[in-house]
Design a protein around this motif. Structure first.
Motif, PDB file in Angstrom:
ATOM      1  N   LEU A  92       0.834  -1.201   0.000  1.00  0.00           N
ATOM      2  CA  LEU A  92       0.000   0.000   0.000  1.00  0.00           C
ATOM      3  C   LEU A  92       0.871   1.255   0.000  1.00  0.00           C
ATOM      4  CD1 LEU A  92      -2.625  -1.139   2.672  1.00  0.00           C
ATOM      5  CD2 LEU A  92      -3.021  -0.924   0.209  1.00  0.00           C
ATOM      6  N   PRO A  93       1.586   1.495  -1.102  1.00  0.00           N
ATOM      7  CA  PRO A  93       2.382   2.722  -1.164  1.00  0.00           C
ATOM      8  C   PRO A  93       1.474   3.947  -1.181  1.00  0.00           C
ATOM      9  CG  PRO A  93       2.301   1.666  -3.310  1.00  0.00           C
ATOM     10  CD  PRO A  93       1.651   0.718  -2.339  1.00  0.00           C
ATOM     11  N   VAL A  94       1.942   5.035  -0.584  1.00  0.00           N
ATOM     12  CA  VAL A  94       1.153   6.261  -0.522  1.00  0.00           C
ATOM     13  C   VAL A  94       1.317   7.021  -1.833  1.00  0.00           C
ATOM     14  CG1 VAL A  94       0.745   8.389   0.768  1.00  0.00           C
ATOM     15  CG2 VAL A  94       1.534   6.335   1.956  1.00  0.00           C
ATOM     16  N   THR A  95       0.207   7.561  -2.325  1.00  0.00           N
ATOM     17  CA  THR A  95       0.243   8.356  -3.547  1.00  0.00           C
ATOM     18  C   THR A  95       1.185   9.543  -3.377  1.00  0.00           C
ATOM     19  OG1 THR A  95      -2.067   7.763  -3.933  1.00  0.00           O
ATOM     20  CG2 THR A  95      -1.169   9.606  -5.225  1.00  0.00           C
ATOM     21  N   ALA A  96       2.032   9.769  -4.375  1.00  0.00           N
ATOM     22  CA  ALA A  96       2.982  10.879  -4.296  1.00  0.00           C
ATOM     23  C   ALA A  96       2.243  12.211  -4.347  1.00  0.00           C
ATOM     24  CB  ALA A  96       3.984  10.799  -5.448  1.00  0.00           C
ATOM     25  N   GLU A  97       2.645  13.140  -3.470  1.00  0.00           N
ATOM     26  CA  GLU A  97       2.038  14.467  -3.469  1.00  0.00           C
ATOM     27  C   GLU A  97       2.489  15.253  -4.692  1.00  0.00           C
ATOM     28  OE1 GLU A  97       1.311  16.447   0.541  1.00  0.00           O
ATOM     29  OE2 GLU A  97       3.158  15.343   0.901  1.00  0.00           O
ATOM     30  N   PRO A  98       1.598  16.060  -5.272  1.00  0.00           N
ATOM     31  CA  PRO A  98       2.009  16.886  -6.406  1.00  0.00           C
ATOM     32  C   PRO A  98       2.999  17.960  -5.968  1.00  0.00           C
ATOM     33  CG  PRO A  98      -0.212  17.473  -5.680  1.00  0.00           C
ATOM     34  CD  PRO A  98       0.187  16.240  -4.918  1.00  0.00           C
ATOM     35  N   GLY A  99       3.880  18.317  -6.861  1.00  0.00           N
ATOM     36  CA  GLY A  99       4.836  19.368  -6.539  1.00  0.00           C
ATOM     37  C   GLY A  99       6.047  18.827  -5.801  1.00  0.00           C
ATOM     38  N   ALA A 100       6.829  19.735  -5.235  1.00  0.00           N
ATOM     39  CA  ALA A 100       8.053  19.358  -4.537  1.00  0.00           C
ATOM     40  C   ALA A 100       7.731  18.594  -3.252  1.00  0.00           C
ATOM     41  CB  ALA A 100       8.872  20.606  -4.217  1.00  0.00           C
ATOM     42  N   ARG A 101       8.554  17.610  -2.953  1.00  0.00           N
ATOM     43  CA  ARG A 101       8.355  16.805  -1.750  1.00  0.00           C
ATOM     44  C   ARG A 101       8.670  17.639  -0.510  1.00  0.00           C
ATOM     45  NH1 ARG A 101       8.280  11.240  -0.662  1.00  0.00           N
ATOM     46  NH2 ARG A 101       9.135  10.598   1.344  1.00  0.00           N
ATOM     47  N   GLN A 102       7.742  17.653   0.449  1.00  0.00           N
ATOM     48  CA  GLN A 102       7.930  18.428   1.671  1.00  0.00           C
ATOM     49  C   GLN A 102       8.869  17.717   2.632  1.00  0.00           C
ATOM     50  OE1 GLN A 102       3.682  18.656   2.726  1.00  0.00           O
ATOM     51  NE2 GLN A 102       3.857  20.886   2.618  1.00  0.00           N
ATOM     52  N   THR A 103       9.520  18.503   3.484  1.00  0.00           N
ATOM     53  CA  THR A 103      10.261  17.887   4.572  1.00  0.00           C
ATOM     54  C   THR A 103       9.272  17.255   5.540  1.00  0.00           C
ATOM     55  OG1 THR A 103      10.238  19.877   5.957  1.00  0.00           O
ATOM     56  CG2 THR A 103      12.045  19.657   4.353  1.00  0.00           C
ATOM     57  N   PHE A 104       9.788  16.404   6.419  1.00  0.00           N
ATOM     58  CA  PHE A 104       8.899  15.677   7.337  1.00  0.00           C
ATOM     59  C   PHE A 104       8.117  16.634   8.227  1.00  0.00           C
ATOM     60  CE2 PHE A 104       7.867  13.309  11.178  1.00  0.00           C
ATOM     61  CZ  PHE A 104       7.373  12.120  10.661  1.00  0.00           C
ATOM     62  N   LEU A 105       8.810  17.593   8.845  1.00  0.00           N
ATOM     63  CA  LEU A 105       8.130  18.519   9.757  1.00  0.00           C
ATOM     64  C   LEU A 105       7.184  19.452   9.005  1.00  0.00           C
ATOM     65  CD1 LEU A 105      10.980  19.433  12.276  1.00  0.00           C
ATOM     66  CD2 LEU A 105       9.056  17.859  12.600  1.00  0.00           C
ATOM     67  N   ALA A 106       7.571  19.880   7.798  1.00  0.00           N
ATOM     68  CA  ALA A 106       6.674  20.726   7.008  1.00  0.00           C
ATOM     69  C   ALA A 106       5.413  19.954   6.633  1.00  0.00           C
ATOM     70  CB  ALA A 106       7.389  21.228   5.759  1.00  0.00           C
ATOM     71  N   GLY A 107       5.583  18.675   6.319  1.00  0.00           N
ATOM     72  CA  GLY A 107       4.412  17.858   6.017  1.00  0.00           C
ATOM     73  C   GLY A 107       3.512  17.665   7.214  1.00  0.00           C
ATOM     74  N   ALA A 108       4.121  17.524   8.412  1.00  0.00           N
ATOM     75  CA  ALA A 108       3.319  17.390   9.626  1.00  0.00           C
ATOM     76  C   ALA A 108       2.518  18.656   9.887  1.00  0.00           C
ATOM     77  CB  ALA A 108       4.226  17.078  10.810  1.00  0.00           C
ATOM     78  N   ARG A 109       3.149  19.822   9.673  1.00  0.00           N
ATOM     79  CA  ARG A 109       2.421  21.091   9.843  1.00  0.00           C
ATOM     80  C   ARG A 109       1.303  21.213   8.816  1.00  0.00           C
ATOM     81  NH1 ARG A 109       7.721  23.088  10.769  1.00  0.00           N
ATOM     82  NH2 ARG A 109       7.848  23.747   8.582  1.00  0.00           N
ATOM     83  N   ALA A 110       1.571  20.761   7.593  1.00  0.00           N
ATOM     84  CA  ALA A 110       0.534  20.814   6.550  1.00  0.00           C
ATOM     85  C   ALA A 110      -0.641  19.915   6.908  1.00  0.00           C
ATOM     86  CB  ALA A 110       1.130  20.405   5.207  1.00  0.00           C
ATOM     87  N   GLY A 111      -0.353  18.807   7.591  1.00  0.00           N
ATOM     88  CA  GLY A 111      -1.440  17.921   8.019  1.00  0.00           C
ATOM     89  C   GLY A 111      -2.357  18.591   9.013  1.00  0.00           C
ATOM     90  N   LEU A 112      -1.770  19.362   9.930  1.00  0.00           N
ATOM     91  CA  LEU A 112      -2.597  20.124  10.871  1.00  0.00           C
ATOM     92  C   LEU A 112      -3.428  21.162  10.121  1.00  0.00           C
ATOM     93  CD1 LEU A 112      -0.074  20.689  13.795  1.00  0.00           C
ATOM     94  CD2 LEU A 112      -2.202  19.378  13.911  1.00  0.00           C
ATOM     95  N   GLY A 113      -2.818  21.801   9.120  1.00  0.00           N
ATOM     96  CA  GLY A 113      -3.549  22.793   8.331  1.00  0.00           C
ATOM     97  C   GLY A 113      -4.685  22.190   7.546  1.00  0.00           C
ATOM     98  N   GLN A 114      -4.526  20.914   7.152  1.00  0.00           N
ATOM     99  CA  GLN A 114      -5.576  20.242   6.379  1.00  0.00           C
ATOM    100  C   GLN A 114      -6.871  20.157   7.175  1.00  0.00           C
ATOM    101  OE1 GLN A 114      -4.912  18.946   3.238  1.00  0.00           O
ATOM    102  NE2 GLN A 114      -6.932  18.081   2.856  1.00  0.00           N
ATOM    103  N   LEU A 115      -6.771  19.984   8.486  1.00  0.00           N
ATOM    104  CA  LEU A 115      -7.978  19.906   9.313  1.00  0.00           C
ATOM    105  C   LEU A 115      -8.755  21.218   9.276  1.00  0.00           C
ATOM    106  CD1 LEU A 115      -6.795  18.068  12.561  1.00  0.00           C
ATOM    107  CD2 LEU A 115      -7.968  17.104  10.594  1.00  0.00           C
ATOM    108  N   TRP A 116      -8.048  22.328   9.154  1.00  0.00           N
ATOM    109  CA  TRP A 116      -8.698  23.629   9.211  1.00  0.00           C
ATOM    110  C   TRP A 116      -9.031  24.178   7.828  1.00  0.00           C
ATOM    111  CZ3 TRP A 116     -10.740  25.417  13.456  1.00  0.00           C
ATOM    112  CH2 TRP A 116     -11.209  26.723  13.500  1.00  0.00           C
ATOM    113  N   ALA A 117      -8.248  23.776   6.819  1.00  0.00           N
ATOM    114  CA  ALA A 117      -8.394  24.378   5.488  1.00  0.00           C
ATOM    115  C   ALA A 117      -9.658  23.915   4.776  1.00  0.00           C
ATOM    116  CB  ALA A 117      -7.168  24.068   4.636  1.00  0.00           C
ATOM    117  N   VAL A 118     -10.068  22.678   4.995  1.00  0.00           N
ATOM    118  CA  VAL A 118     -11.253  22.137   4.327  1.00  0.00           C
ATOM    119  C   VAL A 118     -12.444  22.308   5.267  1.00  0.00           C
ATOM    120  CG1 VAL A 118     -12.285  20.118   3.237  1.00  0.00           C
ATOM    121  CG2 VAL A 118      -9.807  20.472   3.109  1.00  0.00           C
ATOM    122  N   PRO A 119     -13.414  23.156   4.926  1.00  0.00           N
ATOM    123  CA  PRO A 119     -14.508  23.464   5.871  1.00  0.00           C
ATOM    124  C   PRO A 119     -15.235  22.226   6.392  1.00  0.00           C
ATOM    125  CG  PRO A 119     -14.536  25.011   4.044  1.00  0.00           C
ATOM    126  CD  PRO A 119     -13.516  23.969   3.700  1.00  0.00           C
ATOM    127  N   ALA A 120     -15.556  21.282   5.511  1.00  0.00           N
ATOM    128  CA  ALA A 120     -16.301  20.106   5.957  1.00  0.00           C
ATOM    129  C   ALA A 120     -15.492  19.279   6.950  1.00  0.00           C
ATOM    130  CB  ALA A 120     -16.694  19.244   4.755  1.00  0.00           C
TER     131      ALA A 120
END
Length: 405
Positions: free
Chosen positions: A194-222
């Motif tokens: 079960l490989p994870v789908t590659a994210e579009p664009g440049a690959r984020q660092t681990f910590l930047a990706g973790a911060r983006a995950g927190l932002g995902q909870l807030w960025a999508v209204p639903a």
């Protein structure tokens, strides 16, 4: 506006790989429930203080929440099958270490925190893997069956612990749990890579990706509304297990056996709810199911606060169990439909971490409220707060998600 595509009517087809995931979860959850009882007895015997047992439970429930952005990122960076197998094997090794050494309390708490964090990582990876193992229209049934299996295993665990403890002792019971993780890892070998789908664009660092995950909870209204509403209902109602003990004993003046009966009603309703959703969930729109589950969970506690007899409390708590099954299945299914595969591990890691924080808030705040007032008042306030959260979710979520007719 996001449109929720409701699944067509008809029974979903579950792949053998998903059945292997369910069985592996049941096996390790049974082992976990057994070892938790053994560890509680060991700590109570050696430390001799209730606070030590409370710390054991707190570390197991709350510590993973502190690192949930990181564990979720791991689930979005590493092949999810390999991650799940690895988490099970390392958890088994930790249990073997505990069983062989029976370490002093500080070391034990650290090892329990490590094992719980690995379990949280597995949880994020397994929930994120479900859409890859079943079709989109099968998600509701798949989540219901996972819920039924894991909650059923947790219910069986204490009874199995009672049977094994007198024969095997603490070390033996812990080694049984370690073996359950090995069996679970073996079952997971039946799941494809079960490989994870590659994210579009440049690959984020681990910590930047973790911060983006927190932002995902807030960025999508639903997603934001689902997570906030779910956690609000947990924060208000999580104290109910403690409050029910005092309600039955001090308000209804019933014997101690009645406490177990009322608490068991929630479990009966929970398992019945999962079974009903496994049979009919494919045809149910998830937004009304989520809102109904949030409301029924909260209304069950509010009305239990007004209960005049143990029988009434039992019925109300059984209905509340149905609501918990509904909100759990709907929340997981909606998140799997709304969040892209590249971020699903982080969203589930942060979601379950937030639920852990909400539960801790409920234990502390609800405990203070219970000491200051009474069990009926606590349950009424808890249920009312949860209902207000459900109403707020209904007013906002229906404008964001429009289910197909």
């Amino acid at each position: 506006m996001v449109v929720e595509n409701g699944p067509p009517r008809g029974g979903p087809r579950l792949a053998p790989e998903f059945r292997a995931l369910i069985v592996s979860r049941v096996v390790s959850y049974v082992g976990d429930s057994v070892s938790l009882v053994a560890l509680m007895l060991q700590v109570a015997t050696t430390a001799g203080q209730a606070l030590a047992v409370s710390l054991l439970l707190l570390v197991g429930d709350f510590a993973p929440a502190l690192v949930s952005p990181l564990t979720g990122m791991v689930a979005d960076r590493v092949n999810r099958k390999h991650l799940m197998v690895g988490c099970e094997l390392v958890q088994g090794a930790v249990l073997v270490l505990i069983a062989l050494t029976l370490p002093p309390l500080p070391v034990l708490l650290a090892l329990v925190a490590l094992r719980a964090t690995l379990g949280q990582t597995f949880l994020a990876a397994s929930r994120a893997a479900v859409p890859s193992l079943v079709g989109k229209t099968e998600l509701a049934r798949a989540n219901s069956l996972l819920g039924f299996g894991t909650n059923g295993a947790e219910a069986v665990g204490p009874f199995l612990a009672a049977a094994l403890f007198g024969v095997l002792g603490v070390r033996g019971v812990l080694l049984v749990d370690a073996a359950s993780f090995a069996v679970s890892a073996l079952l997971l070998t039946a799941v494809r890579s079960l490989p994870v789908t590659a994210e579009p664009g440049a690959r984020q660092t681990f910590l930047a990706g973790a911060r983006a995950g927190l932002g995902q909870l807030w960025a999508v209204p639903a997603v934001r509304i689902i997570v906030l509403a779910f956690c609000a209902v947990v924060a208000f109602n999580g104290i109910d297990d403690v409050a029910l003990v005092y309600l039955v004993r001090d308000t209804l003046h019933a014997p101690a056996s009645a406490v177990g009966l009322v608490l068991g009603g929630v479990g009966v309703g929970l398992l019945a709810g999962y079974l009903l959703l496994a049979r009919f969930g494919a045809a149910a729109p998830m937004v009304p199911l989520l809102l109904g589950g949030l409301a029924l969970n909260s209304a069950g506690n509010l009305l239990t606060g007004l209960a005049w007899a143990v029988s009434a409390a039992l019925v109300l708590q059984t209905l509340r169990g149905l609501g918990i099954a509904a909100m759990d299945t709907a929340a997981n299914t909606l998140l799997q439909r709304l969040v892209p595969d590249t971020a699903l591990g982080r969203v589930f890691g942060n979601f379950h971490g937030a639920v852990g924080v909400a539960a801790a808030v409920s234990y502390v705040g609800g405990g203070l409220l219970l000491d200051a007032t009474s069990a009926p008042v606590t349950l009424i306030i808890a249920g009312t707060g949860g209902l207000l959260a459900a109403i707020a979710a209904a007013l906002t979520l229906r404008r964001t998600l429009t289910p197909d007719p």
